[in-house]
Design a protein around this motif. Structure first.
Motif, PDB file in Angstrom:
ATOM      1  N   ARG A 172       7.575   8.976   1.226  1.00 54.24           N
ATOM      2  CA  ARG A 172       6.542   8.149   0.581  1.00 54.24           C
ATOM      3  C   ARG A 172       7.021   6.712   0.586  1.00 54.24           C
ATOM      4  N   THR A 173       6.097   5.805   0.844  1.00 51.12           N
ATOM      5  CA  THR A 173       6.441   4.397   0.953  1.00 51.12           C
ATOM      6  C   THR A 173       5.481   3.554   0.131  1.00 51.12           C
ATOM      7  N   GLU A 174       5.882   2.356  -0.110  1.00 50.76           N
ATOM      8  CA  GLU A 174       5.007   1.328  -0.673  1.00 50.76           C
ATOM      9  C   GLU A 174       5.428   0.028  -0.011  1.00 50.76           C
ATOM     10  N   GLU A 175       4.610  -0.403   0.956  1.00 50.37           N
ATOM     11  CA  GLU A 175       4.969  -1.538   1.800  1.00 50.37           C
ATOM     12  C   GLU A 175       3.756  -2.411   2.082  1.00 50.37           C
ATOM     13  N   VAL A 176       4.031  -3.627   2.496  1.00 52.63           N
ATOM     14  CA  VAL A 176       2.997  -4.572   2.909  1.00 52.63           C
ATOM     15  C   VAL A 176       2.747  -4.368   4.409  1.00 52.63           C
ATOM     16  N   PRO A 177       1.483  -4.236   4.824  1.00 48.03           N
ATOM     17  CA  PRO A 177       1.190  -4.068   6.255  1.00 48.03           C
ATOM     18  C   PRO A 177       1.652  -5.263   7.090  1.00 48.03           C
ATOM     19  N   THR A 178       2.108  -4.952   8.304  1.00 51.25           N
ATOM     20  CA  THR A 178       2.512  -5.998   9.242  1.00 51.25           C
ATOM     21  C   THR A 178       1.511  -6.142  10.381  1.00 51.25           C
ATOM     22  N   GLY A 179       0.518  -5.256  10.419  1.00 48.97           N
ATOM     23  CA  GLY A 179      -0.489  -5.345  11.467  1.00 48.97           C
ATOM     24  C   GLY A 179      -1.543  -4.274  11.331  1.00 48.97           C
ATOM     25  N   LEU A 180      -2.503  -4.348  12.237  1.00 52.92           N
ATOM     26  CA  LEU A 180      -3.578  -3.365  12.310  1.00 52.92           C
ATOM     27  C   LEU A 180      -3.723  -2.948  13.764  1.00 52.92           C
ATOM     28  N   LEU A 181      -3.605  -1.654  14.025  1.00 54.31           N
ATOM     29  CA  LEU A 181      -3.880  -1.133  15.361  1.00 54.31           C
ATOM     30  C   LEU A 181      -5.389  -0.963  15.430  1.00 54.31           C
ATOM     31  N   TRP A 182      -6.045  -1.871  16.151  1.00 51.81           N
ATOM     32  CA  TRP A 182      -7.490  -1.864  16.280  1.00 51.81           C
ATOM     33  C   TRP A 182      -7.870  -0.930  17.416  1.00 51.81           C
ATOM     34  N   LEU A 183      -8.849  -0.043  17.174  1.00 48.27           N
ATOM     35  CA  LEU A 183      -9.343   0.877  18.199  1.00 48.27           C
ATOM     36  C   LEU A 183     -10.856   0.714  18.331  1.00 48.27           C
ATOM     37  N   TRP A 222       0.863  -1.185   0.000  1.00 48.40           N
ATOM     38  CA  TRP A 222       0.000   0.000   0.000  1.00 48.40           C
ATOM     39  C   TRP A 222       0.895   1.229   0.000  1.00 48.40           C
ATOM     40  N   ARG A 223       0.455   2.248  -0.720  1.00 51.03           N
ATOM     41  CA  ARG A 223       1.200   3.513  -0.764  1.00 51.03           C
ATOM     42  C   ARG A 223       0.858   4.353   0.456  1.00 51.03           C
ATOM     43  N   GLY A 224       1.896   4.935   1.068  1.00 53.86           N
ATOM     44  CA  GLY A 224       1.701   5.775   2.233  1.00 53.86           C
ATOM     45  C   GLY A 224       2.571   7.008   2.181  1.00 53.86           C
ATOM     46  N   VAL A 225       2.221   7.989   3.019  1.00 52.01           N
ATOM     47  CA  VAL A 225       3.023   9.205   3.151  1.00 52.01           C
ATOM     48  C   VAL A 225       3.089   9.594   4.631  1.00 52.01           C
ATOM     49  N   VAL A 226       4.292   9.913   5.098  1.00 52.64           N
ATOM     50  CA  VAL A 226       4.502  10.294   6.500  1.00 52.64           C
ATOM     51  C   VAL A 226       4.107  11.759   6.683  1.00 52.64           C
ATOM     52  N   GLU A 227       3.214  12.011   7.659  1.00 45.62           N
ATOM     53  CA  GLU A 227       2.759  13.363   7.985  1.00 45.62           C
ATOM     54  C   GLU A 227       3.335  13.871   9.310  1.00 45.62           C
ATOM     55  N   TRP A 228       3.872  12.955  10.113  1.00 45.38           N
ATOM     56  CA  TRP A 228       4.328  13.311  11.457  1.00 45.38           C
ATOM     57  C   TRP A 228       5.483  12.382  11.802  1.00 45.38           C
ATOM     58  N   THR A 229       6.651  12.947  12.004  1.00 46.85           N
ATOM     59  CA  THR A 229       7.859  12.171  12.261  1.00 46.85           C
ATOM     60  C   THR A 229       7.947  11.752  13.726  1.00 46.85           C
ATOM     61  N   ALA A 230       8.354  10.520  13.948  1.00 52.15           N
ATOM     62  CA  ALA A 230       8.549  10.022  15.323  1.00 52.15           C
ATOM     63  C   ALA A 230       9.470  10.964  16.088  1.00 52.15           C
ATOM     64  N   GLY A 231       9.071  11.295  17.329  1.00 48.32           N
ATOM     65  CA  GLY A 231       9.877  12.160  18.176  1.00 48.32           C
ATOM     66  C   GLY A 231       9.599  13.642  18.003  1.00 48.32           C
ATOM     67  N   SER A 232       8.746  14.001  17.058  1.00 46.69           N
ATOM     68  CA  SER A 232       8.448  15.406  16.781  1.00 46.69           C
ATOM     69  C   SER A 232       7.050  15.782  17.267  1.00 46.69           C
ATOM     70  N   CYS A 233       6.871  17.055  17.586  1.00 41.53           N
ATOM     71  CA  CYS A 233       5.549  17.589  17.934  1.00 41.53           C
ATOM     72  C   CYS A 233       4.903  18.296  16.739  1.00 41.53           C
ATOM     73  N   GLU A 234       5.708  18.538  15.690  1.00 47.08           N
ATOM     74  CA  GLU A 234       5.206  19.255  14.506  1.00 47.08           C
ATOM     75  C   GLU A 234       4.514  18.284  13.566  1.00 47.08           C
ATOM     76  N   ARG A 235       3.230  18.546  13.345  1.00 49.42           N
ATOM     77  CA  ARG A 235       2.411  17.647  12.532  1.00 49.42           C
ATOM     78  C   ARG A 235       2.006  18.343  11.234  1.00 49.42           C
ATOM     79  N   PHE A 236       2.016  17.575  10.156  1.00 49.57           N
ATOM     80  CA  PHE A 236       1.604  18.074   8.850  1.00 49.57           C
ATOM     81  C   PHE A 236       0.356  17.314   8.426  1.00 49.57           C
ATOM     82  N   ILE A 237      -0.301  17.784   7.367  1.00 49.44           N
ATOM     83  CA  ILE A 237      -1.497  17.125   6.863  1.00 49.44           C
ATOM     84  C   ILE A 237      -1.400  16.980   5.349  1.00 49.44           C
ATOM     85  N   TRP A 238      -1.811  15.832   4.853  1.00 51.88           N
ATOM     86  CA  TRP A 238      -1.830  15.508   3.442  1.00 51.88           C
ATOM     87  C   TRP A 238      -3.078  16.118   2.812  1.00 51.88           C
TER      88      TRP A 238
END
Length: 131
Positions: free
Chosen positions: A71-82, A5-21
């Motif tokens: 940007r990534t294209e990877e196979v999921p390794t799990g689902l965080l269920w909420l 699946w194609r993905g895009v990072v909006e918020w980097t680990a360790g950062s408080c600055e968030r972006f939106i796609w």
């Protein structure tokens, strides 16, 4: 069958600055400063739709820090269920998910499911863009 699946990072680990796609322009823009830094790289799967929040499906990348806009294209390794249905697709080593699970308050009922559940949920919510 698992597929990437194609993905895009909006918020980097360790950062408080968030972006939106912005799907209409295919660009990222500053969104807000969060009170706590992200424990993981956080973003979305463009071209998808999560019925729980009427936005793109959320994604998290465990492991190495990834800059906003990666940007990534990877196979999921799990689902965080909420409990509220606003699930997150997980990429990376699930053994590194402790910080992610601890980040959510108990009332959200966060639990990590496997890659089969991730693919099944993604197939259910679909790819509106036909990708």
């Amino acid at each position: 069958m698992s597929h990437p699946w194609r993905g895009v990072v909006e918020w980097t680990a360790g950062s408080c600055e968030r972006f939106i796609w912005h799907p209409e322009t295919g660009t990222l823009a500053p969104y807000r400063t969060e009170p706590r830094p992200a424990p993981v790289n956080y973003g979305c799967l463009p071209g998808t739709h999560n019925p729980a929040d009427h936005a793109e499906v959320d994604a998290v990348w465990l492991g190495e820090t990834r800059p906003v806009g990666t940007r990534t294209e990877e196979v999921p390794t799990g689902l965080l269920w909420l409990a509220d249905g606003d699930h997150k697709v997980v990429f990376g080593d699930p053994a590194r998910a402790a910080g992610l699970l601890a980040w959510f308050p108990p009332e959200r009922g966060a639990r990590l499911l496997g890659p089969e559940e991730a693919q099944a949920w993604l197939a259910e919510v679909g790819r509106p863009d036909g990708a």
